[in-house]
Write an enzyme that holds these catalytic residues in place. Structure first.
Site, PDB file in Angstrom:
ATOM      1  CG  ASP A   1      -6.629  -2.375  -1.782  1.00 52.09           C
ATOM      2  OD1 ASP A   1      -5.491  -2.311  -2.295  1.00 52.09           O
ATOM      3  OD2 ASP A   1      -6.989  -1.647  -0.835  1.00 52.09           O
TER       4      ASP A   1
ATOM      5  CE  LYS B   1      -4.412   2.546  -0.313  1.00 51.17           C
ATOM      6  NZ  LYS B   1      -5.312   2.933   0.795  1.00 51.17           N
TER       7      LYS B   1
ATOM      8  N   GLY C   1     -11.740 -14.138 -12.178  1.00 53.44           N
ATOM      9  CA  GLY C   1     -11.128 -12.822 -12.116  1.00 53.44           C
ATOM     10  C   GLY C   1     -10.615 -12.375 -13.463  1.00 53.44           C
ATOM     11  CG  HIS C   2      -9.215  -8.970 -16.226  1.00 59.07           C
ATOM     12  ND1 HIS C   2      -9.582  -9.482 -17.449  1.00 59.07           N
ATOM     13  CD2 HIS C   2      -8.424  -7.892 -16.488  1.00 59.07           C
ATOM     14  CE1 HIS C   2      -9.057  -8.740 -18.411  1.00 59.07           C
ATOM     15  NE2 HIS C   2      -8.347  -7.766 -17.846  1.00 59.07           N
ATOM     16  CB  SER C   3      -4.755 -12.454 -15.641  1.00 52.98           C
ATOM     17  OG  SER C   3      -5.127 -13.180 -16.803  1.00 52.98           O
TER      18      SER C   3
ATOM     19  CG  ASP D   1     -12.214   2.233   4.792  1.00 51.24           C
ATOM     20  OD1 ASP D   1     -11.031   2.462   4.502  1.00 51.24           O
ATOM     21  OD2 ASP D   1     -12.736   2.580   5.871  1.00 51.24           O
TER      22      ASP D   1
ATOM     23  CB  CYS E   1      -0.948  -0.011   1.196  1.00 47.43           C
ATOM     24  SG  CYS E   1      -2.263  -1.243   1.049  1.00 47.43           S
TER      25      CYS E   1
ATOM     26  CG  ASP F   1     -10.984  -1.535   1.433  1.00 42.02           C
ATOM     27  OD1 ASP F   1     -10.416  -0.980   2.385  1.00 42.02           O
ATOM     28  OD2 ASP F   1     -10.544  -1.524   0.276  1.00 42.02           O
TER      29      ASP F   1
END
Length: 331
Positions: free
Chosen positions: A69, A16, A140-142, A49, A13, A92
């Site tokens: 995230d 960020k 998911g996604h890649s 959040d 993090c 979150d």
């Protein structure tokens, strides 16, 4: 083989976008559709959040919670990185008083540089933490990316009448922190030296589920989690949104073993220094050292909950008071 953290320009993090820059980017962006059939309960206004939307037609009232995230490697072990990233994404949902239901993976991978066996370990770590949370993972996604990144987009549910928000703090309420600080400097030291800190990994993979439930049981209505903007950054957002002043007792704040020594050795991330630079104009520091200020602004990864309320067994680190000259006071 080159260590996993060496493929990233930063870690966790601490990567960020600086909070001040981010607020400038999103200022004025609307999140309300022209003909809404749902009610946005928590949106972009206070930088909370997660987004919370009341679902139409649900018996007794039910709200959907949505968040995402992801970040670059914070540790060299791929399985641990997956666990940390998943716990951080799930946090979150817990930070607004919700319960995660389903997540999808977000994976960026340098496919011609790092073997996919490592990516499998990252995904396995995320899956194991999601299973611990009782949260489904549905694919998911890649993408092929020069820098590895991993995280999750998470959907959960919450009771609209029992939310934890960052704009509902009231004067006279104590502040409780549910994980010690110091994750940023220890992770930065790990990236620089390869030293492993099992107690830091254990803190990062620990779900904020029980802390969230304890906060709700104690009647709390205001909370946030402590991640990349540091304790002071997230507390500043909470105090500003709630129109109160937050007072921190620096001596009461807990730290992980080795955190202070790592800071003295110079393992301070650029994200931590940016955090302190952002909050310093809004903070009255009463005799606190530069060392304490940097630790209080330390960019955490998968940190604990900061709750406006007292939770049994967790340290009270300050209180909310009526709004004064500064949103933050550190004494």
């Amino acid at each position: 083989m080159k260590r996993l953290t060496q493929y990233a320009h930063g870690g966790g993090c601490a990567c960020k976008i600086p909070p001040g820059e981010l607020e400038d980017v999103v200022a004025g962006l609307s999140t309300v559709p022209e003909a809404p059939n749902t009610e946005m309960i928590v949106g972009l206004d206070t930088g909370d959040d997660a987004a919370v939307v009341r679902l139409p037609g649900s018996r007794g009232g039910l709200a959907a919670v949505a968040t995402a995230d992801f970040f670059t490697p914070v540790v060299d072990d791929p399985y641990d990185w997956g666990r940390i990233a998943a716990a951080n994404a799930l946090s979150d949902v817990y930070a607004v008083g919700g319960r995660p239901l389903v997540a999808v993976n977000l994976l960026a991978w340098p496919r011609e540089v790092l073997p996919f066996d490592l990516a499998r370990e990252v995904l396995r770590g995320g899956l194991d933490v999601a299973a611990e949370a009782g949260c489904h993972v549905g694919g998911g996604h890649s993408v092929d990316d020069p820098e590895p990144k991993y995280g999750m987009a998470v959907t959960g549910v919450a009771d609209p009448a029992a939310l934890l928000r960052n704009d509902t703090g009231k004067p006279g309420v104590p502040l409780t922190l549910t994980k010690p600080l110091g994750l940023g400097v220890l992770n930065n030291r790990h990236k620089a030296t390869g030293e492993v800190f099992p107690h830091a990994v254990a803190a990062m993979v620990r779900l904020n589920r029980d802390a969230s439930a304890a906060a709700l049981d104690a009647g709390a209505v205001c909370a946030t989690d402590v991640t990349g903007f540091g304790l002071l950054g997230h507390l500043y957002k909470l105090a500003r949104a709630s129109a109160v002043t937050a007072v921190v007792d620096a001596a009461a704040v807990p730290y992980l073993d080795g955190a202070r020594e790592s800071l003295r050795a110079g393992y301070v991330s650029g994200g931590t220094r940016r955090n302190l630079g952002w909050v310093a104009p809004h903070t009255e520091f009463r005799g606190t050292s530069e060392e304490d200020r940097l630790l209080l602004a330390d960019a955490q990864t998968s940190g604990g909950l900061l709750v406006a309320g007292e939770i049994p067994g967790e340290p009270v680190i300050g209180e909310l008071v009526p709004a004064g000259q500064h949103p933050l006071v550190v004494r």
